[in-house]
Design an enzyme around this catalytic site. Structure first.
Site, PDB file in Angstrom:
ATOM      1  N   LYS A 183      -9.907   2.685   5.172  1.00 26.49           N
ATOM      2  CA  LYS A 183      -9.433   2.747   3.786  1.00 26.49           C
ATOM      3  C   LYS A 183     -10.023   1.625   2.921  1.00 26.49           C
ATOM      4  O   LYS A 183      -9.927   1.672   1.706  1.00 26.49           O
ATOM      5  CB  LYS A 183      -7.911   2.766   3.706  1.00 26.49           C
ATOM      6  CG  LYS A 183      -7.193   1.490   4.047  1.00 26.49           C
ATOM      7  CD  LYS A 183      -5.685   1.699   3.946  1.00 26.49           C
ATOM      8  CE  LYS A 183      -4.895   0.491   4.390  1.00 26.49           C
ATOM      9  NZ  LYS A 183      -4.970  -0.655   3.503  1.00 26.49           N
ATOM     10  N   ASP A 184     -10.667   0.626   3.569  1.00 27.65           N
ATOM     11  CA  ASP A 184     -11.339  -0.433   2.816  1.00 27.65           C
ATOM     12  C   ASP A 184     -12.801  -0.116   2.520  1.00 27.65           C
ATOM     13  O   ASP A 184     -13.471  -0.873   1.818  1.00 27.65           O
ATOM     14  CB  ASP A 184     -11.291  -1.760   3.592  1.00 27.65           C
ATOM     15  CG  ASP A 184      -9.889  -2.338   3.697  1.00 27.65           C
ATOM     16  OD1 ASP A 184      -9.023  -1.936   2.884  1.00 27.65           O
ATOM     17  OD2 ASP A 184      -9.655  -3.174   4.577  1.00 27.65           O
TER      18      ASP A 184
ATOM     19  N   ARG B 131      -1.861   2.922  -5.525  1.00 27.23           N
ATOM     20  CA  ARG B 131      -1.273   4.152  -4.973  1.00 27.23           C
ATOM     21  C   ARG B 131       0.199   3.933  -4.645  1.00 27.23           C
ATOM     22  O   ARG B 131       1.065   4.727  -5.037  1.00 27.23           O
ATOM     23  CB  ARG B 131      -2.041   4.560  -3.704  1.00 27.23           C
ATOM     24  CG  ARG B 131      -1.394   5.721  -2.941  1.00 27.23           C
ATOM     25  CD  ARG B 131      -2.072   5.932  -1.584  1.00 27.23           C
ATOM     26  NE  ARG B 131      -1.953   4.772  -0.713  1.00 27.23           N
ATOM     27  CZ  ARG B 131      -0.926   4.550   0.115  1.00 27.23           C
ATOM     28  NH1 ARG B 131       0.074   5.426   0.184  1.00 27.23           N
ATOM     29  NH2 ARG B 131      -0.892   3.481   0.866  1.00 27.23           N
ATOM     30  N   ARG B 132       0.488   2.846  -3.923  1.00 29.50           N
ATOM     31  CA  ARG B 132       1.884   2.597  -3.559  1.00 29.50           C
ATOM     32  C   ARG B 132       2.735   2.330  -4.794  1.00 29.50           C
ATOM     33  O   ARG B 132       3.900   2.723  -4.847  1.00 29.50           O
ATOM     34  CB  ARG B 132       1.973   1.422  -2.577  1.00 29.50           C
ATOM     35  CG  ARG B 132       1.428   1.760  -1.191  1.00 29.50           C
ATOM     36  CD  ARG B 132       1.512   0.578  -0.237  1.00 29.50           C
ATOM     37  NE  ARG B 132       0.936   0.900   1.059  1.00 29.50           N
ATOM     38  CZ  ARG B 132       0.157   0.087   1.753  1.00 29.50           C
ATOM     39  NH1 ARG B 132      -0.146  -1.122   1.276  1.00 29.50           N
ATOM     40  NH2 ARG B 132      -0.327   0.436   2.927  1.00 29.50           N
TER      41      ARG B 132
ATOM     42  N   ARG C 101      -0.722 -10.046  -2.385  1.00 26.92           N
ATOM     43  CA  ARG C 101      -2.034 -10.102  -1.734  1.00 26.92           C
ATOM     44  C   ARG C 101      -1.951 -10.969  -0.496  1.00 26.92           C
ATOM     45  O   ARG C 101      -0.964 -11.640  -0.247  1.00 26.92           O
ATOM     46  CB  ARG C 101      -3.085 -10.687  -2.709  1.00 26.92           C
ATOM     47  CG  ARG C 101      -3.505  -9.793  -3.859  1.00 26.92           C
ATOM     48  CD  ARG C 101      -4.415  -8.656  -3.448  1.00 26.92           C
ATOM     49  NE  ARG C 101      -5.464  -9.038  -2.497  1.00 26.92           N
ATOM     50  CZ  ARG C 101      -6.596  -9.649  -2.824  1.00 26.92           C
ATOM     51  NH1 ARG C 101      -6.863  -9.936  -4.082  1.00 26.92           N
ATOM     52  NH2 ARG C 101      -7.479  -9.947  -1.890  1.00 26.92           N
TER      53      ARG C 101
ATOM     54  N   ARG D 207       1.628 -11.927   3.872  1.00 24.76           N
ATOM     55  CA  ARG D 207       2.572 -11.051   3.156  1.00 24.76           C
ATOM     56  C   ARG D 207       3.969 -11.131   3.767  1.00 24.76           C
ATOM     57  O   ARG D 207       4.966 -11.186   3.047  1.00 24.76           O
ATOM     58  CB  ARG D 207       2.051  -9.616   3.169  1.00 24.76           C
ATOM     59  CG  ARG D 207       0.740  -9.451   2.410  1.00 24.76           C
ATOM     60  CD  ARG D 207       0.262  -8.023   2.406  1.00 24.76           C
ATOM     61  NE  ARG D 207      -1.115  -7.934   1.939  1.00 24.76           N
ATOM     62  CZ  ARG D 207      -1.666  -6.855   1.410  1.00 24.76           C
ATOM     63  NH1 ARG D 207      -0.957  -5.757   1.270  1.00 24.76           N
ATOM     64  NH2 ARG D 207      -2.921  -6.861   1.018  1.00 24.76           N
TER      65      ARG D 207
ATOM     66  N   CYS E  61     -10.185   1.495  -5.207  1.00 31.01           N
ATOM     67  CA  CYS E  61      -8.784   1.072  -5.183  1.00 31.01           C
ATOM     68  C   CYS E  61      -8.286   0.779  -6.591  1.00 31.01           C
ATOM     69  O   CYS E  61      -7.152   0.391  -6.777  1.00 31.01           O
ATOM     70  CB  CYS E  61      -8.590  -0.133  -4.277  1.00 31.01           C
ATOM     71  SG  CYS E  61      -9.185  -1.635  -4.983  1.00 31.01           S
TER      72      CYS E  61
END
Length: 312
Positions: A87-88, A135-136, A153, A159, A246
């Site tokens: 996804k990156d 997205r989230r 981040r 996190r 993104c």
């Protein structure tokens, strides 16, 4: 597919980011390749995406910031392969690079993490949820418009520390990363795809190589998982057709059905309060990467017909 015995032993260097999760992923690939007789060492690197922590990725160049330095190492011959969270990886690879392998997917879903609350439904009105994923953000706002969504981040442990310090009531992370790091116990709830549609490629590992390295493609073939590769190809095709990066609030997730078809769903939203989510879906018999690509393109066109706007 090439049999294990056919690939001649190689001496390989894996370029990897130095975050705990990235190193786990690289070491996982290292162990699988070593078990097949290859000599494998790691080249740890710090990327721009790891260095810039005070701004959201969408404002400083997108997730490609996590892969650029690794690609330079491939280009200069300092490394042979680079292991990425898929996804990156940008939807369009630079000229001269190729995806040499996609491995079997871990859990693609999102995880709800909180020391205080058992689920998103339990967080009180006005509670603070941490995520920097656009997205989230739009999917959380659709589920709970009464919550405050704040940027978050850093690597997984950073996190979690910010959460434990009380800066957030809860945070949302990829379930795959938590599971790979042995942090299953931090997951309070898993969002179903119906609640929060995952990102294209989430939970899958991709191995990038220089185009034309047939020896590497052969060596990586036993690690590849065809169904995952087809699924993420369809998902990434949605994102590519939408101009995906993104900096766009887009979800795309495929699931195989009992009849052997691939069912692909996508969702797109806008960040302003009250904006409706746009959804689209499609199914097809998919046996080749070209067929997976075509399914993704068809679903993207349905999204656009329903009002979604691509990035320009």
């Amino acid at each position: 597919m090439t049999s294990d015995a056919a690939a001649k032993p190689l001496s390989l260097t894996i370029a990897t980011r130095e975050s705990q999760l990235a190193l786990w992923q690289a070491e996982h690939v290292q162990a699988l390749l070593a078990a097949r007789g290859h000599g494998v060492q790691l080249l740890g690197m710090t990327t721009r995406g790891d260095q810039i922590l005070d701004r959201s990725l969408s404002k400083v160049g997108g997730k490609g910031l996590f892969v650029k330095e690794l690609e330079v190492a491939l280009e200069e011959g300092r490394a042979d392969i680079a292991v990425h969270s898929l996804k990156d990886v940008p939807m369009e690879l630079p000229e001269g690079f190729a995806l040499g392998c996609v491995m079997e997917r871990e859990d693609p879903r999102d995880a709800f993490v909180s020391p205080r609350w058992a689920s998103l439904e339990d967080v009180p009105q006005g509670g603070v949820i941490g995520t920097s994923s656009l997205r989230r953000q739009v999917l959380l706002a659709a589920l709970r418009p009464d919550l405050r969504i704040e940027p978050l981040r850093g690597n997984v442990n950073t996190r979690l520390r910010k959460l434990d310090e009380g800066q957030y009531d809860a945070i949302v992370l990829a379930a795959a990363g938590l599971k790979r790091l042995g942090l299953h116990e931090r997951i309070r709830a898993i969002f179903t795809p119906e609640q929060m549609l995952p990102a294209a490629g989430q939970g899958a590992l991709g191995i990038e190589v220089r185009a034309g390295r047939a020896d590497l493609i052969e060596a990586l073939a036993p690690l590849a998982h065809q169904r995952t590769w087809l699924t993420v190809t369809a998902e990434r095709a949605v994102s590519r057709a939408m101009g995906g990066s993104c900096s766009m609030p887009l979800a795309a997730h495929g699931q195989w059905q009992a009849d052997g078809t691939l069912h692909l769903r996508a969702a797109w939203g806008e960040l302003q309060a009250g904006a409706p989510l746009v959804n689209a879906e499609g199914s097809a018999q998919v046996a080749t990467l070209a067929e997976a690509d075509a399914l993704g393109l068809a679903v993207a066109q349905r999204l656009q017909s329903a009002g979604a706007r691509g990035a320009h």
